[in-house]
Write a protein that holds these residues in place. Structure first.
Motif, mmCIF file in Angstrom:
data_model
loop_
_atom_site.group_PDB
_atom_site.id
_atom_site.type_symbol
_atom_site.label_atom_id
_atom_site.label_comp_id
_atom_site.label_asym_id
_atom_site.label_seq_id
_atom_site.Cartn_x
_atom_site.Cartn_y
_atom_site.Cartn_z
ATOM 1 N N GLU A 188 2.362 3.297 -2.071
ATOM 2 C CA GLU A 188 2.023 4.483 -2.827
ATOM 3 C C GLU A 188 0.642 5.021 -2.429
ATOM 4 O OE1 GLU A 188 0.585 3.774 -6.854
ATOM 5 O OE2 GLU A 188 -0.764 4.924 -5.605
ATOM 6 N N ALA A 189 -0.264 4.116 -2.161
ATOM 7 C CA ALA A 189 -1.596 4.536 -1.738
ATOM 8 C C ALA A 189 -1.516 5.303 -0.423
ATOM 9 C CB ALA A 189 -2.506 3.325 -1.586
ATOM 10 N N ALA A 190 -0.610 4.890 0.453
ATOM 11 C CA ALA A 190 -0.470 5.577 1.736
ATOM 12 C C ALA A 190 0.029 6.997 1.514
ATOM 13 C CB ALA A 190 0.485 4.815 2.644
ATOM 14 N N VAL A 191 0.971 7.136 0.615
ATOM 15 C CA VAL A 191 1.486 8.471 0.311
ATOM 16 C C VAL A 191 0.357 9.356 -0.201
ATOM 17 C CG1 VAL A 191 3.050 9.795 -1.122
ATOM 18 C CG2 VAL A 191 3.753 7.589 -0.247
ATOM 19 N N ARG A 192 -0.429 8.796 -1.102
ATOM 20 C CA ARG A 192 -1.515 9.592 -1.648
ATOM 21 C C ARG A 192 -2.536 9.936 -0.587
ATOM 22 N NH1 ARG A 192 -4.626 7.202 -5.402
ATOM 23 N NH2 ARG A 192 -3.835 5.116 -4.999
ATOM 24 N N VAL A 228 0.830 -1.203 0.000
ATOM 25 C CA VAL A 228 0.000 0.000 0.000
ATOM 26 C C VAL A 228 0.860 1.246 0.000
ATOM 27 C CG1 VAL A 228 -1.941 -1.032 1.181
ATOM 28 C CG2 VAL A 228 -0.112 -0.003 2.504
#
Lengths: 326, 326
Positions: free
Chosen positions: B98-102, B96
């Motif tokens: 990249e999703a966390a960064v977003r 996750v």
DNA sequence: GAGGAAGCGGACAGGGTTTGACCGCTTCTC
DNA sequence: GAGAAGCGGTCAAACCCTGTCCGCTTCCTC
């Protein structure tokens, strides 16, 4: 269906998350052809978003920082990330458990029902692993703030010595927190354990940033842990040569240094808290061992040899269970 | 120029900038018919934006989230928790990153400036620890959903056997993920490693929940790791008696079972992936060893005794560095 | 300096989407 | 109860978006 608009929003979100996105990758993620990605980028530019592009290898698209973005929404992945991350934070080693729970609750409220369900469906029990020191959120904030502001930091370490450092990075690794900093007194880069730091106020003057050797923090820290210095930190460390391929050995060791010497031969450096434990650690690889040094390690091998021989001679108790897979 | 997408984004901005917008006004501003405005609003709603409408005079449209008075009233602690948790999620072992960064960017946007600064000040570099298996977010979702829905789960474990279980809890511990479930085939509680699970669809019928022994998941899982069954899961396990206080031994072992036999004597059960490795593992405690069983373990001790003796006889190379504290 | 990777953007056809118009309904306030 | 505002169905025509194909340019590496 406004696939296009949705994709544009998604594209913005993606561009936000990562420094450089090759067009092909974006195309894959967005499930459209590269040509369409180019068109989308063009569209966003027309709408005023500053998207830079870098050609050549390692190129790609980049959204310039400081852009005023439209309110972006959570997508499924983000919802999962939030749920996982915030529930996991319970064992982050930082005193934010309760705040994390509340934050998740707060975020949950502004989600569309579908995502809320998604979040609700992902309930995690985080179990603390014993032996992980806690860092207070305040200390972390203080360190982070100093890093961000580029201000010299003074702190007490291990409740004795006072240090003056230029703080560069806050690093989390395996449940522990570290501060990567330039030690002004020793004139060298150091990695400090955050849980041993007590920051002192006020922070010092601003400093102009130095170049971290290698440039990459992650690599730097990893190097400190397993690189040529991977075994410092242990009171005892020693070196052996094993009759095994380096690949096999490194598969079973996480904290040592493996060096290939031949197809079936490698050098291994490990560290441990006692010479006996160190010698025992080398035994886990099922291969012949040749001790390189130091002498303490050799002595430990001798000791263990004797001890194991004694152990092997004790009378068998046949009823004891053997191996078993779960 | 794609009018529609542009208009949608413009509409978002408008709704963001002002509290209430009558449809007619929006139509005028956007140079389209009121009907189209209604459609646009509908489109945004489909995209997940919570746009409320108020009928009657003084009515109009309003964007709930993302305005400067968002229902997202984080306090400082929550902001820190979000920053820490989401940046840490990079090493959660779940895909996750990249999703966390977003997600962090997304929440950041709807935060008051002060909190945004706080979040920005806390930049963390998360360094992956080698050897931690990755779990896909989808698998985690599937497991979580089954737990939530109380549906019997079928899955392939370690890419061979198929299992049918009643899933109860998703547990994260030390970077690994586990599923606590009642195994329908073996009629017993089991703890499965999430990274070895491949869920199969569809899930089975609902089940009525059973009482987890002890009631507390955290305690249950911890017990599995260091309790009476802590060593199942290893292909080899064996038992010895050490001339050490149980307390000392359990301080240095996280996955075995320690049983006190006297003030300076205890029983220790450990598991490992080979008999040699197992025998080596017992050596780390600096104490005399008495093998209880099985015979394989005894043989391994004999083998290691010989190997260690050989190792101890190799010629010393004095220049090798000794211990050192960092 | 050649080769390759990556981005650029024109052209085109087919197919899906969007729009405005018209209209009857509902909801809310005065 | 009247009026203002939003809701949403239907329809035909206009519009646009996408994938494909292709030749160009830029920049890095060997």
């Amino acid at each position: 269906m406004q696939k296009t608009s949705a994709r544009l929003l998604a594209l913005l979100s993606l561009l936000q998350a990562r420094r450089d996105w090759p067009g092909a990758l974006l195309a894959e993620r967005l499930r459209v052809s590269p040509r369409t990605v180019r068109r989308d980028v063009e569209r966003l530019r027309e709408l005023g978003y500053p998207i830079a592009t870098f050609k050549g290898p390692d190129g790609g698209y980049r959204l310039d920082a400081g852009t005023q973005l439209p309110p972006l929404l959570f997508d499924d992945d983000q919802a999962v990330a939030l749920a996982v991350a915030l529930q996991l934070a319970t064992t982050s080693g930082v005193g934010v458990e309760e705040a994390a729970v509340r934050a998740l609750h707060t975020v949950r409220q502004v989600m569309p029902v579908r995502l809320r369900h998604r979040v609700d469906g992902l309930q995690v029990t985080a179990v603390e692993r014993p032996g992980t020191p806690q860092v207070s959120g305040d200390v972390l904030m203080a360190l982070g703030a100093a890093v961000h502001a580029r201000e010299v930091l003074r702190f007490t370490y291990t409740s004795q010595e006072t240090r003056r450092v230029e703080p560069y990075h806050l690093v989390a690794r395996g449940g522990r927190w570290y501060l990567v900093a330039w030690d002004l007194d020793r004139d060298d880069w150091r990695v400090f354990r955050a849980d041993r730091i007590s920051p002192r106020t006020p922070t010092g003057p601003r400093f102009s940033p130095r170049q971290l050797p290698g440039g990459d923090v992650a690599a730097f820290v990893t190097g400190r842990f397993r690189g040529s210095d991977g075994t410092v930190g242990w009171p005892c460390r020693g070196e052996v040569i094993l009759d095994l391929p380096a690949a096999v050995v490194s598969r079973h060791t996480h904290d040592g240094v493996v060096e290939e010497l031949g197809p079936d031969r490698c050098r291994l450096v490990l560290g441990s808290w006692s010479w006996t434990a160190l010698a025992a650690a080398f035994g886990r690889f099922d291969a012949d061992i040749e001790v390189v040094g130091p002498a303490d390690l050799r002595d430990a091998f001798a000791l263990l040899a004797h001890r194991y021989a004694t152990a092997a001679r004790t009378a068998p108790t046949p009823e004891q269970g053997g191996g078993r897979t779960g």
